[in-house]
Every structure is written in C-alpha cells, then in structure tokens.
Scaffold this motif. Sequence first.
Motif, PDB file in Angstrom:
ATOM      1  N   ASN A 140       0.844  -3.738   9.453  1.00 19.08           N
ATOM      2  CA  ASN A 140       0.023  -4.133   8.309  1.00 19.08           C
ATOM      3  C   ASN A 140       0.219  -3.182   7.136  1.00 19.08           C
ATOM      4  N   LYS A 141       0.015  -3.715   5.941  1.00 22.00           N
ATOM      5  CA  LYS A 141       0.089  -2.885   4.739  1.00 22.00           C
ATOM      6  C   LYS A 141      -0.993  -1.802   4.785  1.00 22.00           C
ATOM      7  N   SER A 142      -2.176  -2.145   5.297  1.00 17.43           N
ATOM      8  CA  SER A 142      -3.257  -1.156   5.366  1.00 17.43           C
ATOM      9  C   SER A 142      -2.902  -0.028   6.341  1.00 17.43           C
ATOM     10  N   SER A 145      -0.570   2.265   4.521  1.00 14.29           N
ATOM     11  CA  SER A 145      -1.340   3.084   3.583  1.00 14.29           C
ATOM     12  C   SER A 145      -2.071   4.209   4.315  1.00 14.29           C
ATOM     13  N   THR A 146      -2.669   3.899   5.456  1.00 15.99           N
ATOM     14  CA  THR A 146      -3.389   4.898   6.239  1.00 15.99           C
ATOM     15  C   THR A 146      -2.451   5.988   6.754  1.00 15.99           C
TER      16      THR A 146
END
Length: 165
Positions: A140-142, A145-146
Amino acid sequence: MTQETFEQIAKRLRSKALEVAHWHHLSVDDAEDVAQDVMLKLWSMHDDIDPDGPVESYAAVVSKHLCIDRIRNRREEGEYDESMSIAVEAEQQSWLEYQELEQWLSKRIDALPETNKLILTMRQIENRELDEIADILGINKSSVSTLLSRARRQLLNDLKKRNRQ
C-alpha cells in the motif's frame, strides 16, 4: 569510453568541475578555465575511463588538483591574498567533514532494515513517487509512507546522537 558516451556525460562532468572550482573560491573566469582543463584532460584519457566507474568523482579530484595548482601559481606570482588561504583551508576542512558524514550516513543507511533501506533509496536517490514505489514493491501507498517515515526518523535520531557526542 566511446565518444558518444563521453558526450552524454560531459555536461555533468563540467558541472562537477565548476562546482569544485567554486568551492575553492576561484573567480568565475578561473572556474571556467579549470572546467575546460578538466574536460580536456578527461577527453585525452577517455579510452582508459570506465563509463560505469566513478567518472564524476574522478572529475572532482582532477578539478581539485587543478584548483590547488592555480592557487599555488597565484601565491608564487604574488597575487595570492591571505584570506584566500584561510578560505581554502576552511573549505578543505569542510570537504573532509562532508566526506566523513557521507561515509557515516552510508553505513547507517546500510544498517536499516532491508525494506526501509530500499524504500529510502527509491524515494531519495531515484526520486520515485510513493505510488510508483508501492506498485514496485506490491504494498500500500500508506505502508510506503510509514516505512519511509520510520527510515528517515531512524537516520535523524542516529544523527542527533552522533552530534551529541
């Protein structure tokens, strides 16, 4: 290295030579002269240079040596200002500090978990978008980012600890 390859990377090499000349506080004209001399020297050895090797680093070293030669010649001709000496010494100190920090940072990046290291490299060095990184890694993109945030935070904390010592 072929002529075509040399022509493709010549702009980067010339920029590197100018950058080093400016670091040594040379005038614009002297910096241009150094850049031209570097390009001539590199061209004269283009058959011996590996295009996949550290060509930019080599250009920086050649530039540095030409700058030092130019400064020494000024000193001998009496055109050398004492403030230039102080500036050159300060620049050499900064260069050493930069090299040390670069090595330290490289070791810290290598010590990161493999996924964090990969994401950090793709984002910071390859300038890839988060969506692109997510697609490549299949996450996932999230999550990207994390993980990127964690890697940056870890490096920042390591840097803070280093600076406190």
